[in-house]
Design a protein around this motif. Sequence first.
Motif, PDB file in Angstrom:
ATOM      1  N   UNK A   1       0.814  -1.229   0.000  1.00  0.00           N
ATOM      2  CA  UNK A   1       0.000   0.000   0.000  1.00  0.00           C
ATOM      3  C   UNK A   1       0.843   1.272   0.000  1.00  0.00           C
ATOM      4  N   UNK A   2       2.048   1.217   0.557  1.00  0.00           N
ATOM      5  CA  UNK A   2       2.905   2.405   0.658  1.00  0.00           C
ATOM      6  C   UNK A   2       3.770   2.630  -0.577  1.00  0.00           C
ATOM      7  N   UNK A   3       3.768   1.694  -1.530  1.00  0.00           N
ATOM      8  CA  UNK A   3       4.556   1.876  -2.750  1.00  0.00           C
ATOM      9  C   UNK A   3       3.999   3.052  -3.552  1.00  0.00           C
ATOM     10  N   UNK A   4       4.905   3.838  -4.121  1.00  0.00           N
ATOM     11  CA  UNK A   4       4.468   4.982  -4.929  1.00  0.00           C
ATOM     12  C   UNK A   4       3.895   4.490  -6.262  1.00  0.00           C
ATOM     13  N   UNK A   5       3.085   5.335  -6.854  1.00  0.00           N
ATOM     14  CA  UNK A   5       2.520   5.011  -8.168  1.00  0.00           C
ATOM     15  C   UNK A   5       3.645   4.891  -9.185  1.00  0.00           C
ATOM     16  N   UNK A   6       4.702   5.665  -9.039  1.00  0.00           N
ATOM     17  CA  UNK A   6       5.853   5.537  -9.928  1.00  0.00           C
ATOM     18  C   UNK A   6       6.412   4.122  -9.853  1.00  0.00           C
ATOM     19  N   UNK A   7       6.597   3.594  -8.640  1.00  0.00           N
ATOM     20  CA  UNK A   7       7.104   2.228  -8.479  1.00  0.00           C
ATOM     21  C   UNK A   7       6.109   1.215  -9.052  1.00  0.00           C
ATOM     22  N   UNK A   8       4.819   1.416  -8.792  1.00  0.00           N
ATOM     23  CA  UNK A   8       3.789   0.496  -9.283  1.00  0.00           C
ATOM     24  C   UNK A   8       3.810   0.428 -10.805  1.00  0.00           C
ATOM     25  N   UNK A   9       3.930   1.583 -11.470  1.00  0.00           N
ATOM     26  CA  UNK A   9       3.942   1.579 -12.935  1.00  0.00           C
ATOM     27  C   UNK A   9       5.195   0.881 -13.467  1.00  0.00           C
ATOM     28  N   UNK A  10       6.314   1.002 -12.763  1.00  0.00           N
ATOM     29  CA  UNK A  10       7.523   0.281 -13.168  1.00  0.00           C
ATOM     30  C   UNK A  10       7.307  -1.233 -13.069  1.00  0.00           C
TER      31      UNK A  10
ATOM     32  N   UNK B   1       2.388  10.478  -9.583  1.00  0.00           N
ATOM     33  CA  UNK B   1       3.517   9.561  -9.424  1.00  0.00           C
ATOM     34  C   UNK B   1       3.974   9.466  -7.974  1.00  0.00           C
ATOM     35  N   UNK B   2       3.742  10.521  -7.180  1.00  0.00           N
ATOM     36  CA  UNK B   2       4.162  10.516  -5.779  1.00  0.00           C
ATOM     37  C   UNK B   2       3.105   9.937  -4.842  1.00  0.00           C
ATOM     38  N   UNK B   3       1.894   9.746  -5.345  1.00  0.00           N
ATOM     39  CA  UNK B   3       0.852   9.147  -4.509  1.00  0.00           C
ATOM     40  C   UNK B   3       1.186   7.677  -4.289  1.00  0.00           C
TER      41      UNK B   3
END
Length: 173
Positions: free
Chosen positions: A50-59, A99-101
């Motif tokens: 849940x704490x992963x950033x959207x930037x990380x999720x998209x990667x 991306x920071x959310x």
Amino acid sequence: MVSKSKKPHFGHESMHTHSQSVEAAVVEQSKATAESILSSKGHDVISVRPTDTIHKVTEVMKEHGIGSVLVKDQNGHMVGILTERDIVRGFADEPDDTFDETAADLMTKEVITATPDTPLLDLLRSMSEGRFRHIPVLDGEHIAGLISIGDVVKFRLRELEYEALKLKQMIVG
């Protein structure tokens, strides 16, 4: 007057026509379940925290070539699902900050799930009526897999190809 609801009786109960065989094949096909799809697709599920950033999720999504991830807490329990559509909505609402959310900020928390025994037609119905393309399969508390609409279509196409082959074999002899 002949009733349309009664089938004619010819005295040969055990004889089957080709159309009856096709009907039996269609009935057999309707027994396909979520587990049938997972057996051919696999049970692996990609997840994020849940704490992963959207930037990380998209990667992660790009790396695995997938359109959704499950969001699991530190104990491995599913707390949501995050899809490409959720991320696009985030960009529509907050173009500069998305991306920071975090995954928790954008994920769908009320997740519709299936069980391994859920019939294929029920999976399709749920996805169609709910207007979503991914459904987690839970076996009790255990995540058994994740099925996409593409997985269902591929599975059904293989079934149709098999049915066509069987029909050809019946016709040829």
